[in-house]
Design a protein around this motif. Structure first.
Motif, mmCIF file in Angstrom:
data_model
loop_
_atom_site.group_PDB
_atom_site.id
_atom_site.type_symbol
_atom_site.label_atom_id
_atom_site.label_comp_id
_atom_site.label_asym_id
_atom_site.label_seq_id
_atom_site.Cartn_x
_atom_site.Cartn_y
_atom_site.Cartn_z
ATOM 1 N N GLU A 50 -2.734 17.059 68.397
ATOM 2 C CA GLU A 50 -3.939 16.850 69.207
ATOM 3 C C GLU A 50 -4.316 18.118 69.954
ATOM 4 O O GLU A 50 -5.503 18.444 70.087
ATOM 5 C CB GLU A 50 -3.727 15.691 70.177
ATOM 6 C CG GLU A 50 -5.000 15.333 70.939
ATOM 7 C CD GLU A 50 -4.934 13.970 71.607
ATOM 8 O OE1 GLU A 50 -5.690 13.738 72.542
ATOM 9 O OE2 GLU A 50 -4.111 13.142 71.149
ATOM 10 N N LEU A 51 -3.330 18.845 70.449
ATOM 11 C CA LEU A 51 -3.624 20.112 71.116
ATOM 12 C C LEU A 51 -4.299 21.089 70.154
ATOM 13 O O LEU A 51 -5.282 21.760 70.503
ATOM 14 C CB LEU A 51 -2.333 20.729 71.662
ATOM 15 C CG LEU A 51 -1.736 20.127 72.933
ATOM 16 C CD1 LEU A 51 -0.384 20.776 73.227
ATOM 17 C CD2 LEU A 51 -2.675 20.301 74.117
ATOM 18 N N ALA A 52 -3.763 21.174 68.943
ATOM 19 C CA ALA A 52 -4.325 22.095 67.950
ATOM 20 C C ALA A 52 -5.762 21.722 67.606
ATOM 21 O O ALA A 52 -6.644 22.581 67.518
ATOM 22 C CB ALA A 52 -3.459 22.109 66.697
ATOM 23 N N ARG A 53 -6.023 20.438 67.428
ATOM 24 C CA ARG A 53 -7.377 19.987 67.111
ATOM 25 C C ARG A 53 -8.339 20.242 68.269
ATOM 26 O O ARG A 53 -9.540 20.457 68.048
ATOM 27 C CB ARG A 53 -7.361 18.504 66.765
ATOM 28 C CG ARG A 53 -6.734 18.189 65.410
ATOM 29 C CD ARG A 53 -6.651 16.705 65.187
ATOM 30 N NE ARG A 53 -6.128 16.394 63.853
ATOM 31 C CZ ARG A 53 -5.806 15.170 63.451
ATOM 32 N NH1 ARG A 53 -5.946 14.145 64.279
ATOM 33 N NH2 ARG A 53 -5.343 14.960 62.231
ATOM 34 N N ALA A 54 -7.816 20.225 69.499
ATOM 35 C CA ALA A 54 -8.663 20.462 70.674
ATOM 36 C C ALA A 54 -8.907 21.953 70.912
ATOM 37 O O ALA A 54 -9.636 22.312 71.829
ATOM 38 C CB ALA A 54 -8.019 19.831 71.907
ATOM 39 N N GLY A 55 -8.268 22.815 70.110
ATOM 40 C CA GLY A 55 -8.518 24.243 70.231
ATOM 41 C C GLY A 55 -7.548 24.998 71.112
ATOM 42 O O GLY A 55 -7.826 26.144 71.488
ATOM 43 N N ALA A 56 -6.412 24.397 71.438
ATOM 44 C CA ALA A 56 -5.422 25.104 72.259
ATOM 45 C C ALA A 56 -4.865 26.304 71.505
ATOM 46 O O ALA A 56 -4.714 26.273 70.275
ATOM 47 C CB ALA A 56 -4.283 24.152 72.643
ATOM 48 N N LYS A 57 -4.565 27.352 72.230
ATOM 49 C CA LYS A 57 -3.983 28.540 71.606
ATOM 50 C C LYS A 57 -2.513 28.292 71.280
ATOM 51 O O LYS A 57 -1.840 27.489 71.932
ATOM 52 C CB LYS A 57 -4.120 29.745 72.538
ATOM 53 C CG LYS A 57 -5.565 30.185 72.768
ATOM 54 C CD LYS A 57 -5.628 31.413 73.639
ATOM 55 C CE LYS A 57 -7.069 31.876 73.820
ATOM 56 N NZ LYS A 57 -7.166 33.093 74.672
ATOM 57 N N VAL A 58 -2.030 29.017 70.295
ATOM 58 C CA VAL A 58 -0.640 28.878 69.876
ATOM 59 C C VAL A 58 0.293 29.212 71.037
ATOM 60 O O VAL A 58 1.317 28.548 71.234
ATOM 61 C CB VAL A 58 -0.347 29.770 68.652
ATOM 62 C CG1 VAL A 58 1.151 29.832 68.374
ATOM 63 C CG2 VAL A 58 -1.074 29.233 67.425
ATOM 64 N N GLY A 59 -0.040 30.239 71.811
ATOM 65 C CA GLY A 59 0.798 30.605 72.952
ATOM 66 C C GLY A 59 0.881 29.490 73.980
ATOM 67 O O GLY A 59 1.940 29.246 74.570
ATOM 68 N N THR A 60 -0.228 28.787 74.201
ATOM 69 C CA THR A 60 -0.240 27.660 75.137
ATOM 70 C C THR A 60 0.659 26.539 74.638
ATOM 71 O O THR A 60 1.447 25.960 75.398
ATOM 72 C CB THR A 60 -1.670 27.130 75.320
ATOM 73 O OG1 THR A 60 -2.494 28.168 75.851
ATOM 74 C CG2 THR A 60 -1.698 25.930 76.260
ATOM 75 N N MET A 61 0.553 26.224 73.351
ATOM 76 C CA MET A 61 1.384 25.155 72.791
ATOM 77 C C MET A 61 2.856 25.530 72.809
ATOM 78 O O MET A 61 3.723 24.678 73.055
ATOM 79 C CB MET A 61 0.916 24.836 71.374
ATOM 80 C CG MET A 61 -0.447 24.158 71.326
ATOM 81 S SD MET A 61 -0.936 23.666 69.645
ATOM 82 C CE MET A 61 -1.581 25.227 69.036
ATOM 83 N N SER A 62 3.165 26.799 72.589
ATOM 84 C CA SER A 62 4.555 27.248 72.627
ATOM 85 C C SER A 62 5.132 27.060 74.022
ATOM 86 O O SER A 62 6.282 26.624 74.187
ATOM 87 C CB SER A 62 4.630 28.719 72.215
ATOM 88 O OG SER A 62 5.959 29.200 72.299
ATOM 89 N N ARG A 63 4.324 27.353 75.039
ATOM 90 C CA ARG A 63 4.791 27.167 76.417
ATOM 91 C C ARG A 63 4.992 25.695 76.730
ATOM 92 O O ARG A 63 5.932 25.318 77.438
ATOM 93 C CB ARG A 63 3.779 27.779 77.375
ATOM 94 C CG ARG A 63 4.308 27.976 78.798
ATOM 95 C CD ARG A 63 3.184 28.329 79.739
ATOM 96 N NE ARG A 63 2.257 27.223 79.884
ATOM 97 C CZ ARG A 63 0.939 27.354 79.917
ATOM 98 N NH1 ARG A 63 0.377 28.536 79.775
ATOM 99 N NH2 ARG A 63 0.161 26.294 80.076
ATOM 100 N N ARG A 64 4.130 24.832 76.193
ATOM 101 C CA ARG A 64 4.291 23.394 76.417
ATOM 102 C C ARG A 64 5.615 22.907 75.821
ATOM 103 O O ARG A 64 6.315 22.088 76.413
ATOM 104 C CB ARG A 64 3.122 22.629 75.792
ATOM 105 C CG ARG A 64 1.757 22.942 76.406
ATOM 106 C CD ARG A 64 1.512 22.173 77.684
ATOM 107 N NE ARG A 64 0.297 22.622 78.327
ATOM 108 C CZ ARG A 64 -0.932 22.199 78.047
ATOM 109 N NH1 ARG A 64 -1.102 21.309 77.080
ATOM 110 N NH2 ARG A 64 -1.971 22.654 78.721
#
Length: 342
Positions: free
Chosen positions: A79-93
């Motif tokens: 869902e984060l990826a589909r919403a346009g989150a950056k890879v760095g943001t998802m890695s931190r999550r």
């Protein structure tokens, strides 16, 4: 990237703050303090924010965030990826979720085959080079310095030195010559500055690559040929004008041109650099506090300094990392495309 919750029933095991998990364990007050000290303050703030985001998402579905199942993690990433989150943001999550589970002595839910497969696919599909701050270096740096205000004019009292301007000049020059990170500028203390025949020496007890303080890092601040561009002069002028003899070097200034007993926040330093660049009307960008460190690396490289000599000042542990700072500025040097004669 924020995924707004839409409400829902409370989820068992929901925690708004990962550090609160430590209080549920049989820890003494000292042990709990050491748990918090295990991570840098900025890291803990990020963990808190990320964990609140993740638990809010779990509440909306609803799903249990603690312990989190593999399909919960993979669905969240998707869902984060589909919403346009950056890879760095998802890695931190992912790091924040991992940290919360570690505090509760639970298995790491991010290492399972399902999560790893989805995560690798996201990285391949959505990965992109990180946004890099433009280097701030001479002569543009000197233009920015010249636009720092020097005198504060009042209607009801005589003109006086503009303390914010003096502070900003010192901050810009120290940030560039010492190649400091914004957190290091914010945490710098007078007690960590020592005089030397050739300038000043900064003794940093901790840094991004030395978070445990196992050994102090030394950074030199040399005198410059021109007084207006000298970091040593700028620091001494600022400390004298501000009346600072100990404690944080870079502090907040009141509207009444008075020094407050509070160190600047790292994010405030970012804002100050951007404001200084805007005053000078500097083209290009984007600029940030990191532009000073990037500017040092780039300028030193263009002046012929070796990667090892640059890393001696920046304290990079990997020489390969320095390449990311100088690619754009050096792409035109010794390039066959410019020698075709067409």
């Amino acid at each position: 990237m924020t995924i707004e919750p839409s409400g829902g029933p409370p989820v068992p095991g929901l925690h708004a703050d990962p550090l609160e998990l430590a209080t549920e364990l049989p820890l003494s007050e000292d042990e709990a303090a050491y748990v918090e000290a295990a991570r840098a303050p900025n890291t803990l703030r990020g963990y808190r924010s990320d964990w609140a985001e993740f638990t809010a998402w779990c509440t909306r579905l609803p799903r249990d965030p603690l312990p989190a199942a593999a399909d919960t993690i993979s669905a969240y990433l998707t869902e984060l990826a589909r919403a346009g989150a950056k890879v760095g943001t998802m890695s931190r999550r992912l790091s924040s979720i991992r940290f919360a589970h570690q505090l509760h002595d639970l298995p790491d839910p991010t290492t399972g085959a399902r999560v790893v497969a989805v995560w690798e696919g996201i990285r391949r599909t959505h990965g992109a080079p990180p946004d890099q701050a433009a280097p701030l270096m001479p002569p543009a740096l000197f233009d920015v310095l010249d636009h720092c205000p020097q005198t504060k004019v009042w209607k009801t009292r005589p003109p006086e030195p503009d303390l914010a301007g003096l502070r900003d000049r010192a901050l810009l020059l120290v940030g560039f010559f010492a190649a400091l990170r914004r957190s290091e500028l914010a945490n710098l203390r007078v007690e960590e500055i020592s005089a030397h025949d050739r300038g000043l020496v900064l003794t940093l007890p901790r840094s991004k690559t030395n978070q445990r303080g196992e050994e102090h890092e030394l950074v030199v601040l040399p005198r410059a040929g021109r007084r207006a561009h000298c970091p040593v002069t700028a620091v001494q002028t600022w400390l004298d004008a501000a009346g600072i003899a100990d404690g944080p070097v870079f502090r907040k200034i009141s509207r009444g041109n008075r020094v407050l007993d509070r160190a600047l926040h790292p994010e405030s330093i970012n804002d100050l650099v951007q404001a200084a660049v805007a005053r000078a009307g500097l083209p290009g960008g984007p600029f940030s506090a990191h532009s000073l460190r990037a500017g040092f690396v780039t300028y030193a490289h263009l002046r012929g300094a070796s990667d090892r000599a640059i890393a001696h000042q920046t304290r990079h542990r990997s020489l390969a990392t320095l390449g990311a700072y100088v690619r754009l500025e050096t792409a035109w040097q010794d390039n066959a495309a410019t020698q075709l004669g067409l």
